[in-house]
Design a protein around this motif. Structure first.
Motif, PDB file in Angstrom:
ATOM      1  N   ILE A 116      14.296   8.714  -2.260  1.00 44.56           N
ATOM      2  CA  ILE A 116      12.991   7.749  -2.449  1.00 44.56           C
ATOM      3  C   ILE A 116      12.112   8.624  -1.406  1.00 44.56           C
ATOM      4  O   ILE A 116      12.339   8.995  -0.321  1.00 44.56           O
ATOM      5  N   TRP A 117      10.784   8.640  -1.969  1.00 46.72           N
ATOM      6  CA  TRP A 117       9.635   9.212  -1.008  1.00 46.72           C
ATOM      7  C   TRP A 117       8.768   7.883  -1.236  1.00 46.72           C
ATOM      8  O   TRP A 117       8.135   7.429  -2.143  1.00 46.72           O
ATOM      9  N   TYR A 118       8.214   7.873   0.202  1.00 49.86           N
ATOM     10  CA  TYR A 118       7.273   6.745   0.385  1.00 49.86           C
ATOM     11  C   TYR A 118       6.300   7.338   1.320  1.00 49.86           C
ATOM     12  O   TYR A 118       6.165   7.637   2.413  1.00 49.86           O
ATOM     13  N   HIS A 119       4.721   7.482   0.415  1.00 53.00           N
ATOM     14  CA  HIS A 119       3.668   8.043   1.179  1.00 53.00           C
ATOM     15  C   HIS A 119       2.669   7.058   1.441  1.00 53.00           C
ATOM     16  O   HIS A 119       2.287   6.260   0.458  1.00 53.00           O
ATOM     17  N   PRO A 166      -0.723  -6.086  -2.481  1.00 47.21           N
ATOM     18  CA  PRO A 166       0.535  -6.375  -2.730  1.00 47.21           C
ATOM     19  C   PRO A 166       1.035  -6.598  -3.927  1.00 47.21           C
ATOM     20  O   PRO A 166       0.311  -7.135  -4.722  1.00 47.21           O
ATOM     21  N   ALA A 167       1.972  -5.804  -4.353  1.00 45.25           N
ATOM     22  CA  ALA A 167       2.574  -6.009  -5.764  1.00 45.25           C
ATOM     23  C   ALA A 167       3.995  -5.512  -5.828  1.00 45.25           C
ATOM     24  O   ALA A 167       4.653  -5.178  -4.819  1.00 45.25           O
ATOM     25  N   GLU A 174       0.626  -1.263  -0.064  1.00 42.84           N
ATOM     26  CA  GLU A 174      -0.095   0.047   0.032  1.00 42.84           C
ATOM     27  C   GLU A 174       0.828   1.087  -0.050  1.00 42.84           C
ATOM     28  O   GLU A 174       1.783   1.385   0.518  1.00 42.84           O
ATOM     29  N   GLY A 175       0.523   2.313  -0.773  1.00 39.31           N
ATOM     30  CA  GLY A 175       1.111   3.589  -0.683  1.00 39.31           C
ATOM     31  C   GLY A 175       1.411   4.023  -2.048  1.00 39.31           C
ATOM     32  O   GLY A 175       1.301   3.369  -2.937  1.00 39.31           O
ATOM     33  N   ASN A 194       5.522   8.253  -8.987  1.00 38.79           N
ATOM     34  CA  ASN A 194       4.177   8.179  -8.561  1.00 38.79           C
ATOM     35  C   ASN A 194       3.802   6.724  -8.629  1.00 38.79           C
ATOM     36  O   ASN A 194       2.504   6.530  -9.214  1.00 38.79           O
ATOM     37  N   ARG A 195       4.433   5.903  -8.394  1.00 38.29           N
ATOM     38  CA  ARG A 195       4.066   4.416  -8.265  1.00 38.29           C
ATOM     39  C   ARG A 195       3.083   3.914  -7.448  1.00 38.29           C
ATOM     40  O   ARG A 195       3.225   3.879  -6.111  1.00 38.29           O
TER      41      ARG A 195
END
Length: 246
Positions: A63-66, A45-46, A24-25, A39-40
């Motif tokens: 790396i940015w993880y939102h 789950p992938a 997720e995210g 913007n992936r």
């Protein structure tokens, strides 16, 4: 949102495939200003992958993880021609982590020159809460383009050259942030970017073709999406004719 920004150590010159797996995210990742993931979005789950050519040594990395759920996470792996897929070791990373409760306003974009032409695609990578306006100035005297949603515009320059393109983002409270990039629209075949065609350019293109490396859009002289010996031949012919522009 979590942000890692610093450097990643690349063990050798090669094409590296990066894999990011999450349940997720949203993930954005750049190495040396090259977009690896943009913007992936993960809703289940992938795993996603992307490849780029890198040189041995420490390379700039971010790396940015939102994520919207507290227990979400991601895994970053890589492989190359001599290394099987594996999680990127901690020893190869100089990337301190920062947690952000809210996103500060930060304009940012990348660009791609198509083949050896003058058409350029811009990709918005801005971050920030409640952005309401994106203002683009392409640095060639044309009027600004303004949008009320994140937009990835295309722009055609009238001639080769170096242009200072600017993106300004505005949020709902009137806050503004601006980012500029020098956009190099080169002479087709001018891979050493010295402003003229020469035998040295033809040699460099031949080396890229032999190694299967597509790292400079100026090398794709015939705009067919590949760098081959034909591109080098076209440069050699132009040099012999004394031609240094389209």
């Amino acid at each position: 949102m979590a942000v890692w920004s610093g450097q990643i150590y690349v063990p050798g010159n090669d094409t590296y495939t990066f894999y990011v797996a999450s349940e997720e995210g949203t993930v954005d990742m750049k190495i040396n200003r090259t977009d690896i993931f943009s913007n992936r979005i993960f809703s289940d789950p992938a795993e996603a992958n992307s490849s780029t050519y890198l040189c041995k040594g420490w390379n700039n990395f971010a790396i940015w993880y939102h994520h919207t759920t507290g227990n979400a996470s991601f895994v970053l792996s890589w492989e190359n021609s001599t290394m099987s897929k594996q999680v990127v070791p901690d020893k190869n990373m100089r990337t301190p982590r920062t947690e952000l409760a809210s996103l500060p306003l930060n304009a940012f974009f990348s660009y791609t020159v198509h083949g050896s032409g003058t058409n350029v695609s811009f990709t918005d990578l801005s971050l920030g809460d409640n952005i309401t306006e994106w203002r683009w100035n392409f640095g060639d005297g044309m009027p600004d383009e303004s949008y009320n949603a994140s937009t990835n515009p295309d722009h055609t320059y009238n001639r080769v050259g170096v242009y200072n393109a600017t993106l300004t983002v505005v949020n709902g409270t009137g806050g503004m942030n601006t980012h500029s990039e020098w956009v190099d629209v080169p002479i087709p075949g001018d891979v050493n970017h010295d402003g003229r065609l020469s035998a040295a350019d033809a040699v460099l293109i031949l080396q890229m073709a032999a190694c299967g490396i597509n790292i400079d859009h100026a090398a794709d002289v015939n705009s067919d999406g590949a760098i081959t010996s034909l591109d080098a031949l076209m440069v050699s012919q132009a040099v012999m004719k004394g031609v240094n522009d389209e």
